[in-house]
Design a protein around this motif. Sequence first.
Motif, PDB file in Angstrom:
ATOM      1  N   HIS A   1      13.904  -4.691   4.873  1.00 53.81           N
ATOM      2  CA  HIS A   1      13.698  -5.335   6.235  1.00 53.81           C
ATOM      3  C   HIS A   1      12.156  -5.513   6.277  1.00 53.81           C
ATOM      4  O   HIS A   1      11.814  -6.516   6.905  1.00 53.81           O
ATOM      5  CB  HIS A   1      13.958  -4.452   7.525  1.00 53.81           C
ATOM      6  N   LEU A   2      11.439  -4.571   5.987  1.00 53.44           N
ATOM      7  CA  LEU A   2       9.920  -4.656   5.967  1.00 53.44           C
ATOM      8  C   LEU A   2       9.410  -5.257   4.390  1.00 53.44           C
ATOM      9  O   LEU A   2       9.732  -4.890   3.468  1.00 53.44           O
ATOM     10  CB  LEU A   2       9.378  -3.343   6.099  1.00 53.44           C
ATOM     11  N   PRO A   3       8.333  -6.078   4.500  1.00 53.37           N
ATOM     12  CA  PRO A   3       8.116  -6.633   3.517  1.00 53.37           C
ATOM     13  C   PRO A   3       7.247  -5.490   2.816  1.00 53.37           C
ATOM     14  O   PRO A   3       6.438  -4.917   3.391  1.00 53.37           O
ATOM     15  CB  PRO A   3       6.913  -7.716   3.743  1.00 53.37           C
ATOM     16  N   VAL A   4       7.279  -5.429   1.231  1.00 50.26           N
ATOM     17  CA  VAL A   4       6.628  -4.410   0.705  1.00 50.26           C
ATOM     18  C   VAL A   4       5.757  -5.132  -0.416  1.00 50.26           C
ATOM     19  O   VAL A   4       6.454  -6.110  -0.989  1.00 50.26           O
ATOM     20  CB  VAL A   4       7.781  -3.398   0.034  1.00 50.26           C
ATOM     21  N   ILE A   5       4.596  -4.580  -0.462  1.00 54.13           N
ATOM     22  CA  ILE A   5       3.608  -5.455  -1.609  1.00 54.13           C
ATOM     23  C   ILE A   5       3.040  -4.277  -2.366  1.00 54.13           C
ATOM     24  O   ILE A   5       2.920  -3.207  -2.022  1.00 54.13           O
ATOM     25  CB  ILE A   5       2.578  -5.982  -0.562  1.00 54.13           C
ATOM     26  N   LEU A   6       3.080  -4.765  -3.842  1.00 56.57           N
ATOM     27  CA  LEU A   6       2.352  -3.881  -4.818  1.00 56.57           C
ATOM     28  C   LEU A   6       1.392  -4.207  -5.094  1.00 56.57           C
ATOM     29  O   LEU A   6       1.018  -5.520  -5.402  1.00 56.57           O
ATOM     30  CB  LEU A   6       3.394  -4.069  -6.126  1.00 56.57           C
ATOM     31  N   ALA A   7       0.216  -3.498  -4.925  1.00 57.52           N
ATOM     32  CA  ALA A   7      -1.176  -3.839  -5.158  1.00 57.52           C
ATOM     33  C   ALA A   7      -1.933  -2.809  -6.327  1.00 57.52           C
ATOM     34  O   ALA A   7      -1.948  -1.814  -5.899  1.00 57.52           O
ATOM     35  CB  ALA A   7      -1.871  -3.991  -3.834  1.00 57.52           C
ATOM     36  N   ASP A   8      -2.000  -3.326  -7.318  1.00 58.13           N
ATOM     37  CA  ASP A   8      -2.574  -2.348  -8.399  1.00 58.13           C
ATOM     38  C   ASP A   8      -4.132  -1.951  -7.766  1.00 58.13           C
ATOM     39  O   ASP A   8      -4.356  -0.765  -8.231  1.00 58.13           O
ATOM     40  CB  ASP A   8      -3.036  -3.077  -9.655  1.00 58.13           C
ATOM     41  N   ASP A   9      -4.937  -2.737  -7.155  1.00 60.04           N
ATOM     42  CA  ASP A   9      -6.163  -2.278  -6.975  1.00 60.04           C
ATOM     43  C   ASP A   9      -6.266  -1.883  -5.454  1.00 60.04           C
ATOM     44  O   ASP A   9      -6.454  -2.938  -4.677  1.00 60.04           O
ATOM     45  CB  ASP A   9      -7.191  -3.366  -7.306  1.00 60.04           C
ATOM     46  N   PRO A  10      -6.436  -0.796  -4.948  1.00 59.79           N
ATOM     47  CA  PRO A  10      -6.409  -0.386  -3.469  1.00 59.79           C
ATOM     48  C   PRO A  10      -7.812  -0.842  -2.810  1.00 59.79           C
ATOM     49  O   PRO A  10      -7.586  -1.449  -1.607  1.00 59.79           O
ATOM     50  CB  PRO A  10      -6.310   0.902  -3.570  1.00 59.79           C
ATOM     51  N   ALA A  11      -8.901  -1.014  -3.636  1.00 58.96           N
ATOM     52  CA  ALA A  11     -10.071  -1.748  -3.155  1.00 58.96           C
ATOM     53  C   ALA A  11      -9.833  -3.262  -2.620  1.00 58.96           C
ATOM     54  O   ALA A  11     -10.257  -3.624  -1.576  1.00 58.96           O
ATOM     55  CB  ALA A  11     -11.388  -1.189  -4.101  1.00 58.96           C
ATOM     56  N   ALA A  12      -9.201  -3.722  -3.410  1.00 61.50           N
ATOM     57  CA  ALA A  12      -9.054  -5.296  -3.509  1.00 61.50           C
ATOM     58  C   ALA A  12      -8.248  -5.483  -2.063  1.00 61.50           C
ATOM     59  O   ALA A  12      -8.333  -6.592  -1.165  1.00 61.50           O
ATOM     60  CB  ALA A  12      -8.487  -5.793  -4.413  1.00 61.50           C
ATOM     61  N   ALA A  13      -7.081  -4.625  -2.105  1.00 60.47           N
ATOM     62  CA  ALA A  13      -6.230  -5.031  -1.044  1.00 60.47           C
ATOM     63  C   ALA A  13      -6.846  -4.505   0.327  1.00 60.47           C
ATOM     64  O   ALA A  13      -6.646  -5.386   1.320  1.00 60.47           O
ATOM     65  CB  ALA A  13      -5.119  -3.902  -0.952  1.00 60.47           C
ATOM     66  N   VAL A  14      -7.771  -3.415   0.487  1.00 61.30           N
ATOM     67  CA  VAL A  14      -8.584  -3.234   1.867  1.00 61.30           C
ATOM     68  C   VAL A  14      -9.352  -4.564   2.082  1.00 61.30           C
ATOM     69  O   VAL A  14      -9.249  -4.735   3.309  1.00 61.30           O
ATOM     70  CB  VAL A  14      -9.390  -1.789   1.517  1.00 61.30           C
ATOM     71  N   GLN A  15     -10.077  -4.938   1.053  1.00 60.14           N
ATOM     72  CA  GLN A  15     -11.045  -6.158   1.437  1.00 60.14           C
ATOM     73  C   GLN A  15     -10.201  -7.194   1.798  1.00 60.14           C
ATOM     74  O   GLN A  15     -10.487  -8.106   2.809  1.00 60.14           O
ATOM     75  CB  GLN A  15     -11.972  -6.220   0.038  1.00 60.14           C
ATOM     76  N   ALA A  16      -8.964  -7.540   1.371  1.00 58.87           N
ATOM     77  CA  ALA A  16      -8.262  -8.858   1.743  1.00 58.87           C
ATOM     78  C   ALA A  16      -7.800  -8.503   3.199  1.00 58.87           C
ATOM     79  O   ALA A  16      -7.736  -9.518   3.682  1.00 58.87           O
ATOM     80  CB  ALA A  16      -7.026  -8.846   0.895  1.00 58.87           C
ATOM     81  N   LEU A  17      -7.254  -7.303   3.617  1.00 59.03           N
ATOM     82  CA  LEU A  17      -6.943  -7.089   4.889  1.00 59.03           C
ATOM     83  C   LEU A  17      -8.095  -7.275   5.869  1.00 59.03           C
ATOM     84  O   LEU A  17      -7.944  -7.805   6.813  1.00 59.03           O
ATOM     85  CB  LEU A  17      -6.432  -5.703   4.942  1.00 59.03           C
TER      86      LEU A  17
END
Lengths: 259, 259
Positions: free
Chosen positions: A164-180
């Motif tokens: 039901h919920l979109p799940v995203i796989l992100a290798d780089d946690p820092a890049a994910a934080v910055q994109a958010l």
Amino acid sequence: MNTPLSHANSRVKEARKLSRRSVRTERRLFLADGPKAVEGALTVPDCVVEVFATVTAAEQYADLLDAAPQVWLVEDRAMELLSDSVTPAGVVAVCRFLDVTLDEVLATSPQLVTVCADVRDPGNAGTVIRTSDAAGAGAVVLAGHSVDPYNPKTVRASVGSLFHLPVILADDPAAAVQALQAAGLTVLAADGAGEVDLFDAELAPATAWLFGNEAWGLPDELAALADHRVSIPIHGCAESLNLATAAAICLYASARAHR
Amino acid sequence: MNTPLSHANSRVKEARKLSRRSVRTERRLFLADGPKAVEGALTVPDCVVEVFATVTAAEQYADLLDAAPQVWLVEDRAMELLSDSVTPAGVVAVCRFLDVTLDEVLATSPQLVTVCADVRDPGNAGTVIRTSDAAGAGAVVLAGHSVDPYNPKTVRASVGSLFHLPVILADDPAAAVQALQAAGLTVLAADGAGEVDLFDAELAPATAWLFGNEAWGLPDELAALADHRVSIPIHGCAESLNLATAAAICLYASARAHR
């Protein structure tokens, strides 16, 4: 309906290989085990490739299986190979991977997102996905060296929410934080040593919660990237809370503020 | 220090019998496994009877064991018998039962109490004890056919909180609810079909939260005894939350209101 396939049938043996992460990743297929998971998978267009069912389960879940593109009857022993459960419910679906990109999710302007960095226990990851869904989150990001969301234990613990919920796989946690952050979300790191008390935190804006590993929490350099580090007030002699519990408390604090 | 005891030593064999509930109940003794649990047990006067430690662990945790009334060195194979862990940390304490009566706890005028009716999973029970402690609860009542709080898995999942928070065993959940009400606590049943939304609930008064079984929740007749039945708002496709997660959300909603 076909004559029930045995445990030695090549179709059964190929599906069973999906219990290995390397095979799942290569084929971008995984197993959904049990009627709840199969039902969830069937709500997602083009997710289910085929369903295996014992003769008993095919009768019991006839309505459910009517919606499946392809159903194979199997012998009980074949089901034991396909199911991760000690007592298989008798239905297992082969499903296509569901993960989407962070950009796709950010285009939907989610108000609440869960980010797990290096979550390692499959059951914890599934519980966090289920709780995120219940709290009204728009997505879960599994970042860094996190467990595979398509692990059978994760799928089971998510109790349908994986579908039901979109799940995203992100290798780089820092890049994910910055994109958010670039998309306008406030990133709050759940951190026992955080400078903001959860009950004082400003939770009304669109928020991404960042959770660390079960044993060692968040690395300092990742926590430092968040807009604030938030601690859950702890009484008694408890020094901490477990990951799934802490995530539930933070996500529901946001759900309350968003209402 | 003694010569390390082997797995065939009678003292080791007697202690190992405490892995069985019937033996624990008869002797009113249980095992605390690992340095965290042993440390918690040693904070409780007259709780620890004796401690078993491998030679390595006795060196590593020398300061901790200094506080123990009696320490027995054991061989690694003996530790494997005493420990419930796949990878034993090397220290196990034999402890006296800690449970107190509900009357004793009510005499301390607790502002927050957790009541579990028929909680069956040892890990869930331990997590609820840990979370109750963290949220500032004054006691946990394990009522009805609940798991034994002295189960090794429960002790481990409580991460020391079992030794800090009073735990009460109550055969009759209805009688426990009525005693809590008679002492002036508002009893709130966590119930997915509850008539009060958690975010609207009046949580400032002294409160006892009543939680049901993992699979089937609270029996209607027990939920009916509560002052109110409270539902956690659920979004997405999640139909429910797991017990430990739901308890964390409810208990922390009370902790916020009590501050």
